[in-house]
Write a protein that holds these residues in place. Structure first.
Motif, PDB file in Angstrom:
ATOM      1  N   PRO A   1       0.839  -1.209   0.000  1.00 25.05           N
ATOM      2  CA  PRO A   1       0.000   0.000   0.000  1.00 25.05           C
ATOM      3  C   PRO A   1       0.868   1.250   0.000  1.00 25.05           C
ATOM      4  CG  PRO A   1      -0.851  -1.603   1.574  1.00 25.05           C
ATOM      5  CD  PRO A   1       0.479  -2.136   1.101  1.00 25.05           C
ATOM      6  N   ILE A   2       0.534   2.197  -0.874  1.00 19.52           N
ATOM      7  CA  ILE A   2       1.377   3.374  -1.029  1.00 19.52           C
ATOM      8  C   ILE A   2       1.448   4.186   0.258  1.00 19.52           C
ATOM      9  CG2 ILE A   2      -0.452   4.910  -1.845  1.00 19.52           C
ATOM     10  CD1 ILE A   2       3.163   4.669  -3.245  1.00 19.52           C
ATOM     11  N   ALA A   3       0.430   4.096   1.099  1.00 16.95           N
ATOM     12  CA  ALA A   3       0.439   4.838   2.354  1.00 16.95           C
ATOM     13  C   ALA A   3       1.542   4.365   3.286  1.00 16.95           C
ATOM     14  CB  ALA A   3      -0.924   4.718   3.043  1.00 16.95           C
ATOM     15  N   GLU A   4       2.102   3.164   3.042  1.00 12.72           N
ATOM     16  CA  GLU A   4       3.175   2.651   3.880  1.00 12.72           C
ATOM     17  C   GLU A   4       4.548   3.169   3.461  1.00 12.72           C
ATOM     18  OE1 GLU A   4       3.026  -1.587   4.009  1.00 12.72           O
ATOM     19  OE2 GLU A   4       0.947  -1.652   4.734  1.00 12.72           O
ATOM     20  N   LEU A   5       4.615   3.903   2.366  1.00 12.55           N
ATOM     21  CA  LEU A   5       5.882   4.496   1.953  1.00 12.55           C
ATOM     22  C   LEU A   5       6.335   5.505   3.002  1.00 12.55           C
ATOM     23  CD1 LEU A   5       7.846   4.490  -0.526  1.00 12.55           C
ATOM     24  CD2 LEU A   5       6.595   6.490  -1.354  1.00 12.55           C
ATOM     25  N   GLU A   6       7.646   5.607   3.198  1.00 13.47           N
ATOM     26  CA  GLU A   6       8.190   6.514   4.201  1.00 13.47           C
ATOM     27  C   GLU A   6       7.755   7.960   3.924  1.00 13.47           C
ATOM     28  OE1 GLU A   6      10.603   2.896   3.818  1.00 13.47           O
ATOM     29  OE2 GLU A   6       9.886   4.396   2.393  1.00 13.47           O
ATOM     30  N   PRO A   7       7.488   8.741   4.962  1.00 12.92           N
ATOM     31  CA  PRO A   7       7.018  10.122   4.774  1.00 12.92           C
ATOM     32  C   PRO A   7       7.901  10.952   3.857  1.00 12.92           C
ATOM     33  CG  PRO A   7       6.752   9.473   7.067  1.00 12.92           C
ATOM     34  CD  PRO A   7       7.500   8.366   6.389  1.00 12.92           C
ATOM     35  N   VAL A   8       9.211  10.818   3.959  1.00 15.39           N
ATOM     36  CA  VAL A   8      10.093  11.627   3.111  1.00 15.39           C
ATOM     37  C   VAL A   8       9.919  11.260   1.636  1.00 15.39           C
ATOM     38  CG1 VAL A   8      12.062  10.028   3.347  1.00 15.39           C
ATOM     39  CG2 VAL A   8      12.464  12.451   2.798  1.00 15.39           C
ATOM     40  N   ASN A   9       9.675   9.994   1.355  1.00 14.98           N
ATOM     41  CA  ASN A   9       9.469   9.563  -0.032  1.00 14.98           C
ATOM     42  C   ASN A   9       8.081   9.950  -0.526  1.00 14.98           C
ATOM     43  OD1 ASN A   9      12.047   8.495  -0.161  1.00 14.98           O
ATOM     44  ND2 ASN A   9      11.395   6.452   0.492  1.00 14.98           N
ATOM     45  N   LEU A  10       7.077   9.878   0.349  1.00 17.56           N
ATOM     46  CA  LEU A  10       5.752  10.367  -0.022  1.00 17.56           C
ATOM     47  C   LEU A  10       5.792  11.855  -0.350  1.00 17.56           C
ATOM     48  CD1 LEU A  10       3.379   8.571   2.538  1.00 17.56           C
ATOM     49  CD2 LEU A  10       3.329   8.334   0.050  1.00 17.56           C
ATOM     50  N   SER A  11       6.628  12.585   0.374  1.00 20.22           N
ATOM     51  CA  SER A  11       6.760  14.023   0.112  1.00 20.22           C
ATOM     52  C   SER A  11       7.304  14.278  -1.288  1.00 20.22           C
ATOM     53  CB  SER A  11       7.674  14.660   1.162  1.00 20.22           C
ATOM     54  OG  SER A  11       7.875  16.031   0.899  1.00 20.22           O
ATOM     55  N   THR A  12       8.225  13.437  -1.734  1.00 21.58           N
ATOM     56  CA  THR A  12       8.764  13.585  -3.088  1.00 21.58           C
ATOM     57  C   THR A  12       7.683  13.307  -4.124  1.00 21.58           C
ATOM     58  OG1 THR A  12      11.022  13.038  -2.430  1.00 21.58           O
ATOM     59  CG2 THR A  12      10.449  12.670  -4.735  1.00 21.58           C
ATOM     60  N   LEU A  13       6.870  12.279  -3.908  1.00 27.19           N
ATOM     61  CA  LEU A  13       5.769  11.999  -4.826  1.00 27.19           C
ATOM     62  C   LEU A  13       4.776  13.163  -4.867  1.00 27.19           C
ATOM     63  CD1 LEU A  13       5.020   8.230  -4.061  1.00 27.19           C
ATOM     64  CD2 LEU A  13       6.392   9.175  -5.919  1.00 27.19           C
ATOM     65  N   ALA A  14       4.531  13.776  -3.718  1.00 30.10           N
ATOM     66  CA  ALA A  14       3.633  14.932  -3.674  1.00 30.10           C
ATOM     67  C   ALA A  14       4.210  16.101  -4.471  1.00 30.10           C
ATOM     68  CB  ALA A  14       3.387  15.349  -2.227  1.00 30.10           C
ATOM     69  N   SER A  15       5.523  16.299  -4.379  1.00 31.31           N
ATOM     70  CA  SER A  15       6.167  17.368  -5.152  1.00 31.31           C
ATOM     71  C   SER A  15       6.086  17.086  -6.643  1.00 31.31           C
ATOM     72  CB  SER A  15       7.633  17.509  -4.725  1.00 31.31           C
ATOM     73  OG  SER A  15       7.737  17.928  -3.379  1.00 31.31           O
ATOM     74  N   MET A  16       6.190  15.821  -7.006  1.00 29.56           N
ATOM     75  CA  MET A  16       6.077  15.446  -8.413  1.00 29.56           C
ATOM     76  C   MET A  16       4.679  15.755  -8.936  1.00 29.56           C
ATOM     77  SD  MET A  16       8.180  11.851  -8.133  1.00 29.56           S
ATOM     78  CE  MET A  16       7.796  11.286  -9.800  1.00 29.56           C
ATOM     79  N   ARG A  17       3.664  15.409  -8.151  1.00 25.41           N
ATOM     80  CA  ARG A  17       2.293  15.710  -8.579  1.00 25.41           C
ATOM     81  C   ARG A  17       2.090  17.223  -8.707  1.00 25.41           C
ATOM     82  NH1 ARG A  17      -3.512  14.994  -5.406  1.00 25.41           N
ATOM     83  NH2 ARG A  17      -4.667  16.191  -6.979  1.00 25.41           N
ATOM     84  N   SER A  18       2.595  17.998  -7.752  1.00 26.22           N
ATOM     85  CA  SER A  18       2.443  19.451  -7.809  1.00 26.22           C
ATOM     86  C   SER A  18       3.107  20.024  -9.050  1.00 26.22           C
ATOM     87  CB  SER A  18       3.037  20.090  -6.552  1.00 26.22           C
ATOM     88  OG  SER A  18       2.336  19.687  -5.392  1.00 26.22           O
ATOM     89  N   THR A  19       4.258  19.466  -9.411  1.00 25.17           N
ATOM     90  CA  THR A  19       4.967  19.911 -10.609  1.00 25.17           C
ATOM     91  C   THR A  19       4.140  19.650 -11.855  1.00 25.17           C
ATOM     92  OG1 THR A  19       7.124  19.542  -9.580  1.00 25.17           O
ATOM     93  CG2 THR A  19       7.059  19.575 -11.986  1.00 25.17           C
TER      94      THR A  19
END
Length: 314
Positions: free
Chosen positions: A249-267
């Motif tokens: 489950p993607i929610a189990e990804l480490e917070p720092v890595n989830l933050s990178t995915l969030a930055s990618m979506r924002s971009t």
């Protein structure tokens, strides 16, 4: 929005593209994904079994259907056989929305974990020595040339490794291209090659580091790629599991890595497509292919008064 993942072979671009696709799908967003990598691992990375992945229908095997459907009643294209991978749409062509129902999607795409997934297909024994992989990726390029996606829709392609995308105009079909870069000299070299080729075509190229283990890795990437570096994924158990083909489950990804995915979506969400340029580049590379190998007569397929846009599918 159309998004590509590129990088050196082994950099983890399929892993990162699968994590990004899963991140979008987990947020309830509509995602269409295409595996255009010769190794064809995206389905497994998204949770399919090896047996399911091997049985997946392919775009490459359905090229005749794709051509016939997209041709529509375009008077500039007398038959499906005359279409090539770069053929641009014109008046009379069938345009597709990424989440509609049509014969192409019914034949080539399946649902997996909330994602509409298509694959270009692997080489088989009959292909060896007589075809290049672009004969399969061409089906995806033709589909993207005729696809109208809008804000809030995500079309994600896991590309072939290295700079193979430059063998056609496929590299211009994306709003954002994420280049997955390990903290190594070879991986940075692929970034520089890609950036050099893409510079004159308005390609939005963004670097995401992968397999980062410590501050020295981060410093190396920052020194080598500068402001192109958006963020990075640190080494983790979740990422290693994804690379082994175990989808957690993607929610189990480490917070720092989830933050990178969030930055990618924002971009991605911040980009605005220039439809006129999008059509112009499709025409440019079609004319290049016509002149170089496909036959100059195929230049007649270009409809000079046509510009692809969302209004045409309303």
């Amino acid at each position: 929005m159309k998004i590509a993942f590129v990088g050196k072979g082994g950099s983890g671009k399929t892993t990162l593209s699968s994590l990004f696709v899963a991140y979008l799908a987990d947020a309830g967003l509509p995602v269409l994904a295409i595996d255009a990598d010769i190794n064809q691992h995206l389905a497994v990375a998204l949770g399919a079994t090896e047996e399911e992945a091997l049985a997946w229908p392919t775009l490459g095997d359905n090229m005749a259907l794709i051509k016939e459907y997209l041709r529509g009643d375009n008077p500039r294209i007398p038959d499906a056989a005359s279409m090539i991978k770069t053929t641009p749409p014109g008046r009379g062509s069938r345009l597709v929305r990424p989440f509609e129902d049509n014969p192409v999607f019914a034949a080539c795409f399946r649902q997996l974990g909330g994602v509409r997934l298509g694959v270009t297909g692997q080489f088989d024994e009959d292909d060896l020595g007589v075809k290049c992989y672009h004969s399969k990726v061409g089906a995806a390029e033709l589909l993207l040339n005729h696809m109208v996606d809008v804000d809030g829709e995500y079309v994600v392609m896991d590309m072939t490794a290295g700079a193979d995308a430059f063998a056609s105009g496929l590299f211009t079909r994306f709003d954002v291209t994420f280049l997955v870069c390990e903290p190594t000299v070879r991986s940075v070299g692929v970034y520089r090659q890609y950036a050099d080729y893409a510079r004159d075509f308005g390609v939005r190229l963004v670097v995401v580091g992968n397999k980062v283990t410590d501050a020295e890795d981060v410093e190396f990437l920052q020194e080598q790629v500068g402001s192109a570096l958006l963020g990075w994924l640190s080494a983790s158990g979740h990422v290693r599991a994804a690379e082994r083909g175990t989808a957690r489950p993607i929610a189990e990804l480490e917070p720092v890595n989830l933050s990178t995915l969030a930055s990618m979506r924002s971009t991605v969400d911040a980009e605005q497509r220039d439809w006129a340029r999008y059509q112009r580049q499709a025409v440019e590379f079609h004319l290049r292919n016509a002149a170089a190998w496909a036959g100059a007569d195929l230049a007649a397929q270009v409809d000079p008064e046509f510009v692809l846009s969302p209004e045409l599918t309303v």
